[in-house]
Scaffold this motif. Structure first.
Motif, PDB file in Angstrom:
ATOM      1  N   ARG A 292       0.889  -1.234  -0.126  1.00  0.00           N
ATOM      2  CA  ARG A 292       0.145  -0.103   0.064  1.00  0.00           C
ATOM      3  C   ARG A 292       0.929   1.196   0.057  1.00  0.00           C
ATOM      4  NH1 ARG A 292      -3.302  -1.432   4.095  1.00  0.00           N
ATOM      5  NH2 ARG A 292      -4.658  -2.399   2.389  1.00  0.00           N
ATOM      6  N   ALA A 293       1.846   1.307   0.786  1.00  0.00           N
ATOM      7  CA  ALA A 293       2.859   2.287   0.838  1.00  0.00           C
ATOM      8  C   ALA A 293       3.592   2.661  -0.466  1.00  0.00           C
ATOM      9  CB  ALA A 293       3.815   1.954   2.118  1.00  0.00           C
ATOM     10  N   PHE A 294       4.041   1.401  -1.087  1.00  0.00           N
ATOM     11  CA  PHE A 294       4.730   1.681  -2.461  1.00  0.00           C
ATOM     12  C   PHE A 294       3.751   2.139  -3.609  1.00  0.00           C
ATOM     13  CE2 PHE A 294       6.766  -0.562  -6.285  1.00  0.00           C
ATOM     14  CZ  PHE A 294       7.970   0.184  -6.108  1.00  0.00           C
ATOM     15  N   ALA A 295       2.408   1.575  -3.383  1.00  0.00           N
ATOM     16  CA  ALA A 295       1.399   1.926  -4.318  1.00  0.00           C
ATOM     17  C   ALA A 295       1.469   3.500  -4.276  1.00  0.00           C
ATOM     18  CB  ALA A 295       0.030   1.121  -4.197  1.00  0.00           C
ATOM     19  N   ARG A 296       1.564   4.179  -3.127  1.00  0.00           N
ATOM     20  CA  ARG A 296       1.381   5.528  -2.958  1.00  0.00           C
ATOM     21  C   ARG A 296       2.512   6.275  -3.673  1.00  0.00           C
ATOM     22  NH1 ARG A 296      -0.907   4.274   2.185  1.00  0.00           N
ATOM     23  NH2 ARG A 296       1.287   4.498   3.216  1.00  0.00           N
ATOM     24  N   GLU A 297       3.823   5.695  -3.602  1.00  0.00           N
ATOM     25  CA  GLU A 297       4.771   6.229  -4.240  1.00  0.00           C
ATOM     26  C   GLU A 297       4.637   6.140  -5.865  1.00  0.00           C
ATOM     27  OE1 GLU A 297       8.813   5.555  -2.876  1.00  0.00           O
ATOM     28  OE2 GLU A 297       8.632   5.816  -0.918  1.00  0.00           O
ATOM     29  N   LEU A 298       4.209   5.228  -6.149  1.00  0.00           N
ATOM     30  CA  LEU A 298       4.115   4.716  -7.633  1.00  0.00           C
ATOM     31  C   LEU A 298       2.997   6.005  -8.145  1.00  0.00           C
ATOM     32  CD1 LEU A 298       3.933   1.222  -8.184  1.00  0.00           C
ATOM     33  CD2 LEU A 298       5.938   2.745  -8.886  1.00  0.00           C
ATOM     34  N   LYS A 299       1.937   6.225  -7.561  1.00  0.00           N
ATOM     35  CA  LYS A 299       1.070   7.465  -7.682  1.00  0.00           C
ATOM     36  C   LYS A 299       1.789   8.815  -7.736  1.00  0.00           C
ATOM     37  CE  LYS A 299      -3.213   9.586  -6.453  1.00  0.00           C
ATOM     38  NZ  LYS A 299      -3.356  10.316  -7.618  1.00  0.00           N
ATOM     39  N   ILE A 300       2.467   9.045  -6.684  1.00  0.00           N
ATOM     40  CA  ILE A 300       3.506  10.222  -6.862  1.00  0.00           C
ATOM     41  C   ILE A 300       4.189  10.360  -7.903  1.00  0.00           C
ATOM     42  CG2 ILE A 300       5.351  11.495  -5.510  1.00  0.00           C
ATOM     43  CD1 ILE A 300       4.235  10.339  -2.940  1.00  0.00           C
ATOM     44  N   MET A 301       4.809   9.341  -8.352  1.00  0.00           N
ATOM     45  CA  MET A 301       5.744   9.182  -9.715  1.00  0.00           C
ATOM     46  C   MET A 301       4.919   9.430 -10.799  1.00  0.00           C
ATOM     47  SD  MET A 301       8.631   6.303  -9.580  1.00  0.00           S
ATOM     48  CE  MET A 301       9.174   6.720 -10.939  1.00  0.00           C
ATOM     49  N   CYS A 302       3.676   8.819 -11.031  1.00  0.00           N
ATOM     50  CA  CYS A 302       2.825   9.094 -12.258  1.00  0.00           C
ATOM     51  C   CYS A 302       2.295  10.374 -12.181  1.00  0.00           C
ATOM     52  CB  CYS A 302       1.762   7.696 -12.258  1.00  0.00           C
ATOM     53  SG  CYS A 302       2.378   6.355 -12.446  1.00  0.00           S
ATOM     54  N   ASP A 303       2.010  10.966 -11.066  1.00  0.00           N
ATOM     55  CA  ASP A 303       1.426  12.261 -11.051  1.00  0.00           C
ATOM     56  C   ASP A 303       2.437  13.311 -11.546  1.00  0.00           C
ATOM     57  OD1 ASP A 303      -1.135  11.377 -10.370  1.00  0.00           O
ATOM     58  OD2 ASP A 303      -0.700  11.880  -8.126  1.00  0.00           O
ATOM     59  N   THR A 304       3.631  13.080 -10.667  1.00  0.00           N
ATOM     60  CA  THR A 304       4.686  14.098 -10.936  1.00  0.00           C
ATOM     61  C   THR A 304       5.204  14.095 -12.527  1.00  0.00           C
ATOM     62  OG1 THR A 304       5.487  13.805  -8.781  1.00  0.00           O
ATOM     63  CG2 THR A 304       7.038  14.724  -9.922  1.00  0.00           C
ATOM     64  N   TYR A 305       5.389  12.971 -13.117  1.00  0.00           N
ATOM     65  CA  TYR A 305       5.910  12.999 -14.366  1.00  0.00           C
ATOM     66  C   TYR A 305       4.998  12.563 -15.584  1.00  0.00           C
ATOM     67  CZ  TYR A 305      10.331  12.661 -11.959  1.00  0.00           C
ATOM     68  OH  TYR A 305      11.556  13.069 -11.155  1.00  0.00           O
ATOM     69  N   VAL A 310       2.040   1.657 -15.038  1.00  0.00           N
ATOM     70  CA  VAL A 310       3.168   0.985 -14.476  1.00  0.00           C
ATOM     71  C   VAL A 310       3.045  -0.537 -15.123  1.00  0.00           C
ATOM     72  CG1 VAL A 310       4.241   0.126 -12.498  1.00  0.00           C
ATOM     73  CG2 VAL A 310       2.856   2.175 -12.357  1.00  0.00           C
ATOM     74  N   PHE A 311       4.617  -0.948 -15.287  1.00  0.00           N
ATOM     75  CA  PHE A 311       4.646  -2.419 -16.017  1.00  0.00           C
ATOM     76  C   PHE A 311       5.413  -3.250 -14.836  1.00  0.00           C
ATOM     77  CE2 PHE A 311       7.995  -5.037 -18.041  1.00  0.00           C
ATOM     78  CZ  PHE A 311       7.317  -5.902 -18.899  1.00  0.00           C
ATOM     79  N   TYR A 312       5.019  -4.288 -14.803  1.00  0.00           N
ATOM     80  CA  TYR A 312       5.532  -5.160 -13.422  1.00  0.00           C
ATOM     81  C   TYR A 312       6.373  -6.351 -14.008  1.00  0.00           C
ATOM     82  CZ  TYR A 312       1.820  -2.383 -10.988  1.00  0.00           C
ATOM     83  OH  TYR A 312       1.183  -1.412 -10.592  1.00  0.00           O
ATOM     84  N   ASP A 313       7.625  -6.433 -13.665  1.00  0.00           N
ATOM     85  CA  ASP A 313       8.572  -7.541 -14.141  1.00  0.00           C
ATOM     86  C   ASP A 313       9.069  -8.134 -12.663  1.00  0.00           C
ATOM     87  OD1 ASP A 313      10.159  -9.146 -15.266  1.00  0.00           O
ATOM     88  OD2 ASP A 313      11.439  -7.740 -16.403  1.00  0.00           O
ATOM     89  N   ASP A 314       8.749  -9.582 -12.620  1.00  0.00           N
ATOM     90  CA  ASP A 314       9.358 -10.114 -11.464  1.00  0.00           C
ATOM     91  C   ASP A 314      10.379 -11.026 -11.741  1.00  0.00           C
ATOM     92  OD1 ASP A 314       9.337 -11.741  -8.838  1.00  0.00           O
ATOM     93  OD2 ASP A 314       7.908 -13.282  -9.619  1.00  0.00           O
ATOM     94  N   GLU A 315      11.593 -10.126 -11.811  1.00  0.00           N
ATOM     95  CA  GLU A 315      12.876 -10.727 -12.039  1.00  0.00           C
ATOM     96  C   GLU A 315      14.001  -9.986 -11.160  1.00  0.00           C
ATOM     97  OE1 GLU A 315      13.535 -11.877 -16.490  1.00  0.00           O
ATOM     98  OE2 GLU A 315      12.616 -10.391 -16.547  1.00  0.00           O
ATOM     99  N   TRP A 316      15.197 -10.382 -10.996  1.00  0.00           N
ATOM    100  CA  TRP A 316      16.161  -9.869 -10.684  1.00  0.00           C
ATOM    101  C   TRP A 316      16.382  -9.510  -8.941  1.00  0.00           C
ATOM    102  CZ3 TRP A 316      20.157 -11.095 -13.691  1.00  0.00           C
ATOM    103  CH2 TRP A 316      19.752 -11.039 -14.864  1.00  0.00           C
ATOM    104  N   ASP A 317      15.465 -10.271  -8.217  1.00  0.00           N
ATOM    105  CA  ASP A 317      15.538  -9.983  -6.949  1.00  0.00           C
ATOM    106  C   ASP A 317      16.444 -11.025  -6.211  1.00  0.00           C
ATOM    107  OD1 ASP A 317      13.370 -12.001  -7.718  1.00  0.00           O
ATOM    108  OD2 ASP A 317      13.271 -12.295  -5.618  1.00  0.00           O
TER     109      ASP A 317
END
Length: 488
Positions: A292-305, A310-317
């Motif tokens: 939920r917290a990370f979703a809010r950060e993504l919203k800030i990014m999408c709003d700001t820029y 968003v595209f989600y890739d489950d790799e490289w962890d």
């Protein structure tokens, strides 16, 4: 996919929050609808109603229209179980629906002018006895003087039951149509199929999406670009996750007027790719609160820029044991939770799943979440497109019915292609995409790659794009010979 190294991240909570402008466009062509799995929404006892659009979007729709133009959308009344008696409802324009939405989501969308909206049949809809879905109701609208280009407006509709046994909960009495007004510079709205590029932001200029048009229609060949890729950055001191930036992605975002806005002005979507950064944090292991917290950060990014999704890739962890606080074991449920939380606060933006790893299959009951109204929300609600991996990992015959129940076939990313290594889609595969108005994702398109003019596995990028234009759009691809080098 190739790896992009993260070099910098920003404390996003210090950024100003701007209104998000990008929306998913709706095709004006006729769409063959696939029935939803309504059994997941069945309520014992009373019969409840809810609304969807042509693509199965529940409670809201995403549309864009050019300045001076008109558009329309069809809405359907659905029931959680077959009706014992016929029910009649009426949909009317009501700004109170939007006011409540703005308050509950901390947004400030403006209402689309009421005098520019026409609801067919006076807003009346009838659900017949023994049915679970009504005939469509058409809502049309026109951009009028005084409306601002690049702004998202909302058409708020409120429903009331006129007669019959159908019930509408408070959360399902309204329907919102998000409409973005775009500048008329030419566009990519071809109707039917869509083509997205996924670029290596380290070496490819996104403006290359402007290089190909269609000869007869004059439309742009590409419908959007994924900037691959941003990262989930783990702050071990605080145990929190943040959105971090590769230097190249950062440059493109900070210079969006030059590199991104020209694409959006023509109707193309600009999508931010998200993946792990060789730490424990990934798109598929965040706890509910962390998601939920990370979703809010993504919203800030999408709003700001002013990004379109968003595209989600489950790799490289790089998983840690024991699992740190704020995280859970990697699972489809955790990945789906992130999608759901993002869609809840950004319904006007696209969520695109790369069908790989823990985003391969969201069919399990644990991938359905109960919203505030008590309605189960599945992948047809929180996923807009499912980008099938080049190896077709876990997807039989490119059919997403089992992996993403309820996701309309027009939103399947079928027969994805990798232009650097020559993973081309065959004629027969492109014809299947054409047959169901689906989406094709292309990775590593770039006029400055060797494969653009030198055959790889028997074909060049140009030849493949010509084939795609011919089959998907029954038109001829035109290359303007004015490619854009990386100039930063």
């Amino acid at each position: 996919m190739k790896r992009i190294t993260i070099n910098k991240f920003i404390g996003l909570f210090c950024m100003p929050v701007l209104m998000g402008l990008g929306l998913g466009s709706c095709s004006e062509s006729e769409i063959a609808l696939k029935p939803l799995d309504e059994s997941r929404y069945e309520v014992i006892g009373e019969q409840y109603g809810y609304f969807t659009d042509e693509t199965g979007k529940q409670d809201f729709s995403l549309v864009e229209v050019r300045s001076g133009n008109s558009s329309s959308i069809n809405i359907y009344l659905n029931a959680t179980k077959k009706l014992d008696t016929a029910s009649e409802i009426k949909l009317v324009y009501d700004t109170e629906v939007l006011e409540r939405y703005n308050v509950s989501t901390d947004n400030a969308y403006e209402a689309f002018p009421q005098n520019a909206v026409f609801v067919d049949a006076g807003g009346g809809m009838t659900l017949l006895e023994g049915e679970q879905r009504s005939h469509s109701l058409n809502v049309s609208f026109t951009v009028v003087d005084g409306m601002t280009e690049g702004t998202t407006y909302v058409i708020p509709l409120k429903a009331s039951v006129i007669s019959g046994s159908l019930n509408l909960t408070e959360n399902h009495q309204g329907y919102l149509i998000f409409v973005t007004v775009q500048k008329n510079l030419g566009d990519c709205d071809k109707g039917g199929c869509k083509v997205f590029t996924c670029i290596e932001s380290n070496d490819t200029n996104p403006l290359n999406n402007l290089c190909f048009t269609l000869k007869s229609s004059g439309k742009y060949l590409f419908d959007g670009v994924i900037l691959f890729s941003d990262n989930i950055v783990l702050d071990k001191e605080t145990g929190t996750v943040h959105a971090g930036h590769n230097d190249n992605v950062m440059y493109l975002l900070n210079n969006r007027e030059k590199y991104l806005k020209p694409l959006q002005d023509r109707g193309m979507k600009v999508i931010l790719g998200i993946m792990a950064d060789h730490t424990h944090a990934s798109v598929a292991n965040l706890s509910e609160e962390t998601a939920r917290a990370f979703a809010r950060e993504l919203k800030i990014m999408c709003d700001t820029y002013q990004l379109d999704g968003v595209f989600y890739d489950d790799e490289w962890d790089k998983p840690e044991n024991p699992i740190p606080p704020g995280f859970v074991k990697k699972s489809p449920e955790a990945a789906a939770r992130l999608f759901y939380e993002v869609k809840k606060i950004m319904p006007d933006r696209l969520n695109i799943a790369y069908v790989l790893g823990n985003t391969r299959d969201f069919s399990s009951e644990v991938c359905y979440f109960m919203d505030e109204s008590g309605t189960k929300r599945g992948p047809e609600y929180y996923v807009d497109y499912a980008y099938i991996d080049y190896g077709h990992d876990g997807v039989v015959d490119q059919d997403m019915s089992d992996n993403y129940p309820g996701l309309d076939p027009t939103r399947w990313g079928m027969y994805s292609q990798e232009f650097a290594r020559g993973y081309w889609a065959f004629d027969t595969e492109l014809e299947k995409i054409k047959a169901q108005n689906a989406v094709n994702f292309v990775f590593a398109y770039d006029p400055f790659r060797e494969s653009f003019s030198t055959p790889v596995k028997g074909k060049t990028q140009v030849q493949q794009l010509e084939l795609m234009a011919r089959i998907l759009f029954e038109d001829e691809a035109v290359y303007d010979n004015k490619p854009y080098r990386k100039d930063w």
